[in-house]
Design an enzyme around this catalytic site. Sequence first.
Site, PDB file in Angstrom:
ATOM      1  N   GLY A 275     -12.579  -3.794   2.018  1.00  0.00           N
ATOM      2  CA  GLY A 275     -13.978  -3.364   2.079  1.00  0.00           C
ATOM      3  C   GLY A 275     -14.321  -2.410   0.943  1.00  0.00           C
ATOM      4  O   GLY A 275     -15.415  -2.486   0.355  1.00  0.00           O
TER       5      GLY A 275
ATOM      6  N   GLY B  29      -6.095  -5.816   2.012  1.00  0.00           N
ATOM      7  CA  GLY B  29      -4.777  -5.609   2.607  1.00  0.00           C
ATOM      8  C   GLY B  29      -4.076  -6.934   2.861  1.00  0.00           C
ATOM      9  O   GLY B  29      -2.981  -7.192   2.360  1.00  0.00           O
TER      10      GLY B  29
ATOM     11  N   LYS C 123     -13.142  -9.368   8.596  1.00  0.00           N
ATOM     12  CA  LYS C 123     -14.001  -8.189   8.806  1.00  0.00           C
ATOM     13  C   LYS C 123     -15.435  -8.489   8.361  1.00  0.00           C
ATOM     14  O   LYS C 123     -15.964  -7.884   7.426  1.00  0.00           O
ATOM     15  CB  LYS C 123     -13.437  -6.989   8.034  1.00  0.00           C
TER      16      LYS C 123
ATOM     17  N   ARG D 103       0.828  -1.214   0.000  1.00  0.00           N
ATOM     18  CA  ARG D 103       0.000   0.000   0.000  1.00  0.00           C
ATOM     19  C   ARG D 103       0.861   1.262   0.000  1.00  0.00           C
ATOM     20  O   ARG D 103       0.415   2.303  -0.484  1.00  0.00           O
ATOM     21  CB  ARG D 103      -0.956  -0.008   1.200  1.00  0.00           C
TER      22      ARG D 103
END
Length: 387
Positions: free
Chosen positions: A367, A344, A200, A35
Amino acid sequence: MKTLTDLDLTDSRVLVRVDFNVPQNDDGKVLDDTRIRAALPTLRHLLDKNAACVLMSHLGRPKGEPVAHLSLAPVAEKLAELLPDNRIRHCEEVVGARAEEMARSLSGGEILLLENLRFHPGEKSNDDGFARDLAELGDIYVNDAFAACHRKHASVHAITKHFPAEKRAAGQLVEREIEALDKVVANPQQPLLAVFGGAKVPDKLEAIEALIDQAGQILIGGAMAYTFLRAQGVSTGASKVEEDRLDAAREILGKAGDKLLLPTDHVMSMEDEVRTGEEITGDWMGMDIGPDTADRYSEAIRKAATVVWNGPMGKIEEERFFSGTRQIAEAMAESSGVTVVGGGETGQAVHKIGVEDKLTHLSTGGGAFLDYLAHGSLPALDALKED
Ligand code: ADP
Ligand code: 3PG
Ligand code: MG
């Protein structure tokens, strides 16, 4: 949407929202810099024009106050390794007198990385006062944090109102992500197969529900699988289950019918013991999809024309729970169809396996990636576009 080339960058101080929410070990060491590297094209563009860059990011999920191991200081060090010719400083404040002074004293070609935005309660609550304080730190605003654009948080949402339309733009990562994902959103080749995993679960169920109609088949793995299995009344032992999302999981199961596949065998652990089996009972915890499930999922992936994937199949931080994720990634790499992968930790796994070049697109978003596929838009990008 305005992009970097629409901006007049002469003598400017540019406030850039990046997503440096990278995987770290317990000592704060950056385990995967994908990232950070993904933001370099935008940063290089700005630095080449001699702009001064004030960077802001979140890291992890601190609850509105400082948490020592979630400081962005190690990330600033990593960035300095990647941009050795530019002076890079880290500010131990998010906003305040010190941040203002450091931002003001920045020269062209220099970078200041502010402290973790989520150390301040105003970030998550999309507080307008906090957004205004952040906006004070730059003349121009650039959003290159694709992975955070599904959040209605101050640094990506409320902040846009504090810059006139000609002084805000999307960065190159956001541009590249949208371009790649639009191809899948607009007209995916069928059959479309979706693979979901990771941890998540509360964040992702809504997007999964929205994707049911588009997908011919949905494969579930990772910690997510245990919420669905429990919702079906299957025994999950001590596995990670989102108890207050069981109704939502049941609704998805009902709507998806036999399109949705769940793991039928598992790699499970109890203290130091690890075993493979079909039933998880007692204190055993499901940690990875089992070998039969991995074979079944790989077979389905090979047959699909388009595959989208978010979320590891197991607890990838431990090698002994990495096999399911490895097998899924390898099946995607061998696929002749369109393969679009995001997240990620999913990206971290893909890099570890070394198949990133064999995928059609590897998104930095988890997400955000799912929400964009589900809805074709993201709240922060809508705010950025407003006149
Ligand atoms: P991404 O970052 O790719 O969007 P998430 O953040 O949703 O994915 O989830 C990644 C995390 O999920 C990883 O840290 C991994 O350890 C965890 N995980 C996956 N499967 C399990 C499991 N069975 N038990 C516990 N954690 C799991
Ligand atoms: C991600 O890792 O998906 C993004 O950085 C967003 O993080 P969040 O889910 O904590 O908002
Ligand atoms: Mg993650």
